[in-house]
Design a protein around this motif. Sequence first.
Motif, mmCIF file in Angstrom:
data_model
loop_
_atom_site.group_PDB
_atom_site.id
_atom_site.type_symbol
_atom_site.label_atom_id
_atom_site.label_comp_id
_atom_site.label_asym_id
_atom_site.label_seq_id
_atom_site.Cartn_x
_atom_site.Cartn_y
_atom_site.Cartn_z
ATOM 1 N N GLY A 58 -11.963 -12.641 7.967
ATOM 2 C CA GLY A 58 -12.933 -13.423 7.509
ATOM 3 C C GLY A 58 -12.609 -14.836 7.265
ATOM 4 N N VAL A 59 -11.391 -14.893 6.500
ATOM 5 C CA VAL A 59 -10.862 -16.232 5.829
ATOM 6 C C VAL A 59 -10.353 -16.971 7.353
ATOM 7 C CG1 VAL A 59 -9.047 -17.345 4.696
ATOM 8 C CG2 VAL A 59 -10.579 -15.644 3.633
ATOM 9 N N ALA A 60 -9.826 -16.170 8.137
ATOM 10 C CA ALA A 60 -9.132 -16.859 9.342
ATOM 11 C C ALA A 60 -10.316 -17.348 10.223
ATOM 12 C CB ALA A 60 -8.252 -15.590 10.131
ATOM 13 N N MET A 61 -11.490 -16.662 10.074
ATOM 14 C CA MET A 61 -12.575 -17.268 10.883
ATOM 15 C C MET A 61 -13.439 -18.011 10.378
ATOM 16 S SD MET A 61 -13.601 -13.552 12.782
ATOM 17 C CE MET A 61 -14.796 -14.243 13.805
ATOM 18 N N GLY A 62 -13.058 -18.530 9.202
ATOM 19 C CA GLY A 62 -13.782 -19.468 8.128
ATOM 20 C C GLY A 62 -15.165 -18.987 7.422
ATOM 21 N N ASN A 63 -15.146 -17.371 7.266
ATOM 22 C CA ASN A 63 -16.393 -17.011 6.469
ATOM 23 C C ASN A 63 -15.660 -15.700 5.840
ATOM 24 O OD1 ASN A 63 -18.779 -16.109 5.309
ATOM 25 N ND2 ASN A 63 -19.891 -16.327 7.219
ATOM 26 N N GLY A 64 -15.243 -15.737 4.514
ATOM 27 C CA GLY A 64 -14.532 -14.727 3.889
ATOM 28 C C GLY A 64 -15.402 -13.840 3.595
ATOM 29 N N MET A 65 -16.838 -14.049 3.105
ATOM 30 C CA MET A 65 -17.704 -13.196 2.199
ATOM 31 C C MET A 65 -18.075 -12.306 3.586
ATOM 32 S SD MET A 65 -18.675 -12.338 -0.442
ATOM 33 C CE MET A 65 -19.594 -11.058 -0.746
ATOM 34 N N LEU A 66 -18.297 -12.818 4.717
ATOM 35 C CA LEU A 66 -18.821 -11.897 5.779
ATOM 36 C C LEU A 66 -17.864 -10.906 6.136
ATOM 37 C CD1 LEU A 66 -20.981 -11.109 7.979
ATOM 38 C CD2 LEU A 66 -19.804 -12.957 9.349
ATOM 39 N N GLY A 67 -16.614 -11.399 6.135
ATOM 40 C CA GLY A 67 -15.377 -10.214 6.468
ATOM 41 C C GLY A 67 -15.314 -9.458 5.625
ATOM 42 N N VAL A 68 -15.524 -9.689 4.061
ATOM 43 C CA VAL A 68 -15.432 -8.756 3.293
ATOM 44 C C VAL A 68 -16.813 -7.767 3.210
ATOM 45 C CG1 VAL A 68 -16.015 -8.178 0.672
ATOM 46 C CG2 VAL A 68 -14.203 -9.969 1.365
#
Length: 57
Positions: free
Chosen positions: A24-34
Amino acid sequence: MHGRSSSAGGFFLALCIVIGLVIGVAMGNGMLGVLVGAATGIALALLTWLIDRRRAS
């Protein structure tokens, strides 16, 4: 105690959350990844629990 160890499904939950955070951090949206990682981890933990429960019967 039954003397029989059960499978640890919590490992999948923790691992998927961390992997989801990194992606998610690599794609620019860490919360969505979590959130996606948590949902995936919960599904795998439940699957592990169901398989372990069936094996115990």
